[in-house]
Design a protein around this motif. Structure first.
Motif, short mmCIF file in Angstrom:
data_model
loop_
_atom_site.label_atom_id
_atom_site.label_comp_id
_atom_site.label_asym_id
_atom_site.label_seq_id
_atom_site.Cartn_x
_atom_site.Cartn_y
_atom_site.Cartn_z
N TRP A 140 -7.77 3.61 -10.84
CA TRP A 140 -6.58 3.18 -11.54
C TRP A 140 -5.93 1.98 -10.87
O TRP A 140 -4.89 1.52 -11.30
CB TRP A 140 -5.58 4.34 -11.64
N TRP A 251 -12.07 -1.80 -19.79
CA TRP A 251 -12.36 -0.38 -19.94
C TRP A 251 -13.28 -0.22 -21.15
O TRP A 251 -13.29 -1.07 -22.06
CB TRP A 251 -11.08 0.43 -20.20
N ALA A 290 -8.99 3.10 -21.13
CA ALA A 290 -9.42 4.36 -20.53
C ALA A 290 -10.92 4.51 -20.72
O ALA A 290 -11.57 3.69 -21.38
CB ALA A 290 -8.67 5.54 -21.12
N TRP A 291 -11.47 5.58 -20.17
CA TRP A 291 -12.92 5.83 -20.23
C TRP A 291 -13.36 6.39 -21.57
O TRP A 291 -14.53 6.40 -21.90
CB TRP A 291 -13.30 6.80 -19.12
N SER A 292 -12.40 6.89 -22.39
CA SER A 292 -12.72 7.44 -23.71
C SER A 292 -11.49 7.30 -24.59
O SER A 292 -10.37 7.10 -24.10
CB SER A 292 -13.12 8.92 -23.61
N TRP A 293 -11.69 7.42 -25.91
CA TRP A 293 -10.56 7.33 -26.82
C TRP A 293 -9.62 8.52 -26.64
O TRP A 293 -8.40 8.38 -26.73
CB TRP A 293 -11.05 7.25 -28.27
N ALA A 294 -10.19 9.69 -26.35
CA ALA A 294 -9.34 10.86 -26.10
C ALA A 294 -8.52 10.66 -24.83
O ALA A 294 -7.34 11.03 -24.78
CB ALA A 294 -10.21 12.11 -25.97
N GLY A 295 -9.15 10.07 -23.79
CA GLY A 295 -8.41 9.79 -22.57
C GLY A 295 -7.28 8.80 -22.80
O GLY A 295 -6.18 8.94 -22.27
N LEU A 296 -7.55 7.79 -23.63
CA LEU A 296 -6.53 6.80 -23.95
C LEU A 296 -5.37 7.43 -24.71
O LEU A 296 -4.19 7.16 -24.45
CB LEU A 296 -7.16 5.67 -24.77
N GLY A 298 -4.46 10.54 -24.54
CA GLY A 298 -3.72 11.37 -23.60
C GLY A 298 -2.75 10.57 -22.75
O GLY A 298 -1.64 11.02 -22.47
N LEU A 299 -3.17 9.38 -22.35
CA LEU A 299 -2.29 8.53 -21.56
C LEU A 299 -1.04 8.15 -22.35
O LEU A 299 0.07 8.12 -21.80
CB LEU A 299 -3.03 7.27 -21.11
N THR A 302 1.59 10.90 -22.35
CA THR A 302 2.31 11.20 -21.11
C THR A 302 3.70 10.57 -21.09
O THR A 302 4.56 10.99 -20.29
CB THR A 302 1.54 10.69 -19.87
#
Length: 334
Positions: A140, A251, A290-296, A298-299, A302
């Protein structure tokens, strides 16, 4: 035997007195009570040890009034490497884990550690040689290319002397290079990147600028009066400034959304390698990866704020998918 100022030689010096000298050597003003607590001795013993150091030629100043106490005089010269064991460990850890933010810093840090170990008493040296530390990359953090140490020396000197500087600056989204006249107030290292906090008189504004994007010109020799930095100090200003020169990191998945929060708040807590653009006083556009669309997705969540104008379509689908998963998980838990 240790040589002390004033030409005196002291064959036997108590460990406690050296410890007191080491504590005062950090430059802080400490009360007799604070010194006694750190040394584990009485107030009378502290005052006696201070008198001993004064007799040896050390300038120990007594500061009166609120916030008073004892401090080491500016003209005082310390003996070479007066480290206690905790300080020795701290120095070894710091020099082994220094981030690569200056050209040649790794090699110079290794040389500095070797020099320190040679000058340390055997007991302290054993503590520093008993371990090694490896620094792993934090995904990060997105450091800039290492900066020439001469640039830091020039800018740092101008800050200390309160000298106006002229720099060539390449903005992140500005074509070409602009020549700016600045009043430099502080250098900040955050997320392995150097920032200069400066006031630009010609534009009547404060700026947080990436040091890797600027090149100092010849010193002007002109002085300036120090101003009050916004948010109280340079660190808070850099962390709360959206347009500090950062760019979007590479990314696998990148997207953006309007976040219903002021830009300074989002800028402070946005992940490394993201950018923040002011929209209104209560909203901003956050672009990140991010490393994935789901990870993005999630960010984005937050920030616990409404998000609109979400791009691209893959990010919108990921947010819908997360909502479905959460709904299903809640139903199973009931």
């Amino acid at each position: 035997m240790t040589a002390f100022p004033g030409g005196g030689i002291m064959a036997v010096t108590s460990a406690r007195t050296l410890r007191l000298l080491s504590i005062l050597g950090i430059g802080a003003t400490l009360t007799a009570e604070e010194l006694a607590e750190r040394l584990g001795v009485s107030l009378r013993t502290v005052r006696r040890d201070i008198d001993t150091l004064r007799d040896l030629g050390y300038e120990i100043e007594a500061v009166r009034g609120v916030g008073g106490g004892y401090r080491l005089g500016r003209a005082t010269r310390l003996p070479p490497i007066v480290f206690d064991e905790d300080q020795a460990v701290a120095a070894a850890v710091a020099l082994q884990t220094v981030p690569t933010i200056l050209s040649g810093i790794r090699e110079n840090s290794a040389r500095a550690l070797a020099t320190l170990q040679q000058a340390m008493p055997a007991r302290s040296r054993i503590r520093t040689e008993s371990f090694s530390v490896s620094a792993a990359r934090n995904y990060w953090e997105f450091p800039a290319a290492p900066i020439d140490a001469e640039i830091i020396r020039v800018i740092g000197g101008a800050i200390n002397r309160q000298h106006v500087v002229c720099v060539d600056y390449t903005g992140e989204d500005e074509p070409g290079t602009a020549t700016l006249t600045l009043e430099p107030h502080g250098l900040v290292v955050w997320a392995a990147r150097w920032y200069l906090v400066a006031f630009e008189p010609d534009a009547d504004r404060w700026r947080a600028m990436r040091v890797d994007r600027l090149e100092p010109r010849m010193p002007t020799g002109r002085t300036f009066d120090r101003r009050d930095v916004p948010h109280g100090d340079p660190v808070a200003f850099v962390m709360s400034t959206p347009d500090r020169g950062d760019t979007l990191a590479e990314w696998p998945c990148c997207g953006s959304a309007l976040v219903a929060l002021p830009a300074p708040i989002v800028a402070r807590f946005a992940p490394g390698g993201s950018t923040v653009e002011h929209d209104t006083d209560s909203s901003c556009r956050l672009t990140l990866g991010a490393w994935s669309w789901a990870g993005l997705a999630g960010l984005l969540l937050t920030f616990d704020a409404d998000v609109t104008d979400i791009e691209p379509a893959e990010l919108r689908r990921a947010l819908r998918s997360l909502r479905t998963r959460i709904d299903e998980g809640l139903r199973c838990a009931e």
